[in-house]
Motif scaffolding. Structure first.
Motif, short mmCIF file in Angstrom:
data_model
loop_
_atom_site.label_atom_id
_atom_site.label_comp_id
_atom_site.label_asym_id
_atom_site.label_seq_id
_atom_site.Cartn_x
_atom_site.Cartn_y
_atom_site.Cartn_z
N ILE A 197 1.02 -1.28 -0.12
CA ILE A 197 0.07 0.05 0.05
C ILE A 197 0.78 1.40 -0.04
O ILE A 197 0.46 2.43 -0.68
N LEU A 198 1.86 1.22 0.64
CA LEU A 198 2.85 2.37 0.69
C LEU A 198 3.36 2.75 -0.52
O LEU A 198 3.35 3.84 -1.13
N TRP A 199 3.92 1.67 -1.40
CA TRP A 199 4.45 1.65 -2.57
C TRP A 199 3.04 2.06 -3.66
O TRP A 199 3.76 2.52 -4.78
N SER A 200 2.12 2.14 -3.40
CA SER A 200 1.01 2.38 -4.41
C SER A 200 1.00 3.93 -4.23
O SER A 200 -0.07 4.39 -4.93
N SER A 256 -5.38 -0.59 9.12
CA SER A 256 -3.98 -0.42 9.70
C SER A 256 -3.07 0.02 8.62
O SER A 256 -1.88 1.06 9.19
N ALA A 257 -3.10 -0.58 7.59
CA ALA A 257 -1.94 -0.17 6.61
C ALA A 257 -1.89 1.24 6.06
O ALA A 257 -0.95 1.67 5.34
N LEU A 258 -3.17 1.97 6.29
CA LEU A 258 -3.17 3.37 5.76
C LEU A 258 -2.57 4.29 6.80
O LEU A 258 -2.50 5.38 6.56
N ILE A 259 -2.37 3.80 8.01
CA ILE A 259 -1.88 4.53 9.11
C ILE A 259 -0.48 4.98 8.77
O ILE A 259 -0.02 6.10 9.01
N THR A 260 0.43 4.00 8.03
CA THR A 260 1.67 4.20 8.02
C THR A 260 1.96 5.43 7.06
O THR A 260 2.64 6.22 7.48
N PRO A 261 1.53 5.64 5.89
CA PRO A 261 1.76 6.69 5.12
C PRO A 261 1.21 8.08 5.76
O PRO A 261 2.04 8.92 5.44
N HIS A 262 0.14 7.94 6.53
CA HIS A 262 -0.32 9.22 7.12
C HIS A 262 0.81 9.72 8.21
O HIS A 262 1.03 10.80 8.52
N GLU A 263 1.23 8.63 9.03
CA GLU A 263 2.26 8.97 9.94
C GLU A 263 3.60 9.51 9.50
O GLU A 263 4.12 10.19 10.22
N LEU A 264 4.08 8.77 8.41
CA LEU A 264 5.04 9.39 7.73
C LEU A 264 4.86 10.74 7.22
O LEU A 264 5.98 11.43 7.14
N GLY A 265 3.80 11.19 7.08
CA GLY A 265 3.30 12.54 6.65
C GLY A 265 3.92 13.36 7.68
O GLY A 265 4.35 14.42 7.63
N TYR A 277 -10.39 -1.20 1.46
CA TYR A 277 -9.78 -1.98 2.71
C TYR A 277 -11.10 -2.97 3.33
O TYR A 277 -10.68 -3.43 4.24
N GLY A 278 -11.94 -2.75 2.56
CA GLY A 278 -12.96 -3.66 3.15
C GLY A 278 -14.16 -2.72 3.91
O GLY A 278 -14.54 -1.70 3.07
N TRP A 279 -14.37 -2.82 5.04
CA TRP A 279 -15.39 -2.02 5.97
C TRP A 279 -14.52 -1.73 7.08
O TRP A 279 -13.73 -2.61 7.79
N PRO A 280 -14.55 -0.57 7.65
CA PRO A 280 -13.77 0.07 8.91
C PRO A 280 -13.71 -1.13 10.08
O PRO A 280 -12.63 -1.24 10.67
N THR A 281 -14.83 -1.79 10.29
CA THR A 281 -15.08 -2.77 11.28
C THR A 281 -14.73 -4.07 11.24
O THR A 281 -14.63 -4.94 11.78
N ASP A 282 -14.80 -4.37 9.69
CA ASP A 282 -14.07 -5.69 9.36
C ASP A 282 -13.63 -5.78 7.98
O ASP A 282 -14.19 -5.59 6.73
N ALA A 283 -12.21 -6.02 7.90
CA ALA A 283 -11.59 -6.18 6.68
C ALA A 283 -12.12 -7.10 5.61
O ALA A 283 -12.00 -6.71 4.23
#
Length: 791
Positions: A100-103, A210-219, A577-583
């Protein structure tokens, strides 16, 4: 605003809070080699580390090594709460995080600037502390990760913290990395939403987001970007901003005209289509203030997880990422060089473009066509000393300010002095290039262990001598590919490749080979059952009443997590990512969205991010596009469907199922027929309503001054007449064995007559507003008249 504590910057995904102090560091572990480590084939071997202080051993796995740690941005990822049996789960989640980061730009284009190391630590216990609540037990884990800011009752659930001392101790095991050239990311074994960012970043591993948190935090940590939320605590809109012009590059008090006049903030990007959707302009709210301050885009990644960085944030991220790496990767040593020498250099290599190299001699540009070497013997130099200069510039379009684009310069003194002669001797004072007889070989390249994308720039570097830069011969499927100028980089995009190919590079007797992956990933949508489906060349048309779901399943012929995305009405691409409460659950669309933990998801049409967003409802027709990005970086061609969301039917006051024999007379209320059969005529009297779904009405249907008449995927054996309907009239996906007459209605929404089969004439007259077929034509065997002529 981000709060400092022990130099840790914490920016919670949706609620920044102060992290707790970390325990005192223990003695540093020692390392020894171990075979059989997890990682891509050909990566450097893993290292197993045993700690003298009796903490769990760690295995350092080079997931992606693009160059020396000292000249790269190093992402060090470690898991916490994964037992030895659960380490495959950590690897799978890490693969998803990275792909996801590489996308996401600029990481997609600058992936070669980043080294990634995984630190695998088998935890004594599974899970993390206080997950999901403060009454949950604490776990014995190496990094002491915990929700609620480390089990602090004064914190919030989603603040997931880690022991700074432990994280630093394990990160120090990665050779060549320091706090100055690395970012620590700790992934916790949990499906609960949470994370934090700053000098270290955390994310739960198993949550849909979860995987979307990483690029946000790198921001935050890499880019120094601020949150664009218009709230501090979820559910409470922030107070108006009070203060001077923010130092944040993506927040301002200036109007668009003031930005243009003063050449400040994001004036260079105004009016362009935002990479995160909409147009770059001026949108109120940000930095936790609900008003009085403005941001560039409606919903960039720093506001909404799932969208891309907009151009303003992407520009800053590109600058910061480039600053962590060294443009000059090697060169002829600076200083004096001989007049017959070949002076060379090596650069970094973005994935999507070449860096530009210019050479000047005594300030005059040389016609080198972006080559990485200059043969001084071919320049016919005048006697004396000269200055040769090489400049590397990254002319990326991601940085609009040309003066701010990454640049590096190196200079050499060329000694072309003439020999001096005396009565007794001739003493040359010029230098001569040293010679080398060793055959050239490849010294570095785009990794050959995995396929390269069909639009990638593949690179190779060779060993060098002072008398020649070895030429590289490139071949595609055995045929030579001309590559003048800079032969160290080969751009594949102009070749417009599809399918699979073999690319080789050769220097002397040394050869490299890559598999070129020009196969697009595929995406299969799974839709909930619609009222109506109409197949068109441009894609299917669906009609739903009130709610629908969409699942996207992405696959590819190469290994690695495939990233599915979608967008609505041309807005920004959004990670599926699916749905926030269930991927594993499909994405749910409604006209107003679904509120989950004080945020809104699935709003069709103009997104609603927080409950107080005042945006139009999502009823009506919308275009949904979807695509995928594979692990190689190929972006699939988007496919599409159109969806029309009808206003919901009124609530039922009476529901009939099964079989009803005889006439059905409805005098009041809302009668719903669901999978029902009526053997006889049906009459809907003044003020009454009929909602028939998947039902069979064996007899004529007559509605006279009814409030509502809705026939959804139903069958009428006989004529259908509706006169003076007052609230809603919907006939979709139904079959009527007889004439249809719709007259004198005055409904809130246009009467919907869509995708029906009418065995007889269709007459529509004096309806306000006029009926619509929702772009799903009816099949009518008889004449069509008046308002239904083109239905």
């Amino acid at each position: 605003m981000r709060t400092k504590l022990l130099t840790v910057l914490v920016a919670l995904i949706t609620l920044p809070l102060t992290a707790q102090a970390a325990p005192t560091a223990q003695a540093a572990p020692t390392a020894q080699a171990a075979p059989g480590a997890w990682g891509a084939p050909g990566d450097r071997g893993a290292t197993v580390v045993r700690d003298a202080a009796a903490v769990p051993e760690a295995t350092v796995v080079p997931v992606q090594v693009t160059g020396p740690a000292a000249s790269r941005f190093n992402l060090v990822v470690m898991g916490d709460g994964y037992t030895a049996a659960e380490l495959p789960k950590f690897r799978e989640q890490l693969d998803k995080h990275l792909n996801i980061l590489w996308s996401i730009e600029p990481f997609k284009s600058y992936r070669n600037y980043v080294n990634v190391y995984a630190v695998e630590i088998a935890s004594p216990e599974s899970g993390v502390d206080c997950d999901p609540g403060l009454d949950a037990p604490k776990r014995d884990t190496p990094l002491q990760m915990g929700f609620w800011g480390g089990c602090n009752p004064g914190s919030v659930q989603r603040l997931l913290t880690v022991s700074q001392a432990a994280a630093t101790r394990y990160a120090d095991l990665v050779p060549g990395t320091t706090s100055a050239n690395r970012q620590i990311l700790a992934i916790g074994n949990s499906a609960t939403y949470g994370g934090a960012g700053g000098s270290y970043a955390t994310a739960s591993g198993g949550n849909a987001l979860s995987a979307l948190i990483t690029p946000h935090e790198l921001g935050h940590s890499l880019g120094g970007l601020q949150d664009e939320y218009d709230y501090y605590a979820r559910g409470d809109r922030g107070a108006p901003y009070q203060g001077p012009e923010p130092s944040s590059i993506h927040h301002s008090l200036l109007t668009e005209q003031q930005m243009l006049d003063q050449h400040k903030k994001w004036f260079r990007w105004l009016g362009e289509q935002s990479e995160s959707g909409g147009t770059i302009g001026r949108y109120e709210g940000g930095m936790y203030a609900g008003s009085g301050v403005w941001r560039p885009s409606a919903h960039s990644m720093m506001k909404v997880l799932g969208y891309y960085f907009d151009q303003v944030s992407r520009e800053r991220m590109t600058q910061r990422l480039s600053a962590k790496a060294t443009l000059f990767q090697g060169s002829t040593p600076a200083g004096p060089v001989a007049a017959d020498q070949v002076v060379w250099l090596q650069t970094l290599h973005p994935v999507d473009h070449e860096l530009d190299v210019t050479w000047t001699l005594d300030g005059t540009p040389l016609p080198t066509a972006n080559a990485r070497a200059v043969d001084l013997a071919a320049l016919d130099l005048a006697p004396g000393k000269h200055t040769l200069t090489a400049s590397i510039v990254d002319n990326t379009t991601f940085i609009r300010d040309r003066a701010a684009r990454p640049t590096a310069t190196r200079a050499w003194i060329v000694d072309n002095s003439q020999p001096t002669t005396t009565a007794s001797t001739t003493a040359p004072t010029s230098t001569t290039a040293p010679t080398s007889t060793a055959p050239p070989t490849f010294a570095a390249s785009t990794p050959t262990e995995h396929p390269v994308g069909a639009d990638e720039v593949v690179y190779a570097e060779t060993t060098q001598s002072a008398t020649a830069q070895p030429a590289i011969t490139w071949r595609l499927d055995g045929a030579v590919v001309p590559n003048p100028g800079n032969d160290r980089d080969l751009a594949l995009a102009p070749l417009k490749l599809t399918g699979r190919h073999t690319l080789t590079a050769q220097v002397s007797a040394d050869t490299l080979a890559w598999q070129v992956d020009g196969v697009e990933p595929t995406v299969t949508p799974t839709m909930s059952k619609p009222l109506l489906t109409v197949q068109k060349a441009s894609g299917p048309e669906y009609v739903y009443d009130d709610t629908f779901t969409m699942g996207l399943s992405a696959t590819d012929d190469s290994p690695g997590y495939v990233v599915p995305e979608f967008r609505v009405d041309g807005d920004g691409w959004y990670n599926y990512y699916g749905w926030p409460t269930d991927a594993s659950a499909p994405f749910r669309f409604t006209a107003e969205g679904t509120e989950i933990d004080q945020l809104v998801y699935g709003k069709l049409g103009v997104p609603r991010v927080v409950p107080w967003d005042n945006v139009p409802s999502g009823y009506g027709r919308h275009l949904v596009e979807y695509r995928a990005i594979d692990a190689t970086g190929n972006i699939g061609t988007p496919k599409r469907f159109a969806v029309t969301l009808l206003h919901p039917a009124p609530a039922c006051t009476k529901t009939l199922t099964g079989t009803h024999n005889g006439p059905l007379y409805l005098s009041s209320g809302v009668t719903c027929l669901t999978n029902a059969t009526v053997n006889g005529p049906t009459v809907v009297a003044a003020g009454a309503s009929l909602i028939a779904r998947d039902s069979h009405l064996a007899g004529p249907v007559r509605a006279d001054r009814a409030a509502d008449l809705q026939l959804l995927r139903s069958t009428v054996i006989g004529p259908l007449g509706a006169d003076r309907t007052s609230r809603s009239l919907v006939v979709v996906g139904s079959t009527i064995q007889g004439p249809v007459s719709v007259t004198n209605s005055k409904t809130t929404q246009p009467p919907a007559l869509a995708g029906n089969t009418v065995n007889g004439p269709l007459t529509c007259s004096a309806n306000t507003p006029a009926p619509t077929n929702l772009e799903a034509p009816n099949h009518v065997s008889g004449p069509r008249t008046a308002q239904c002529t083109n239905s």
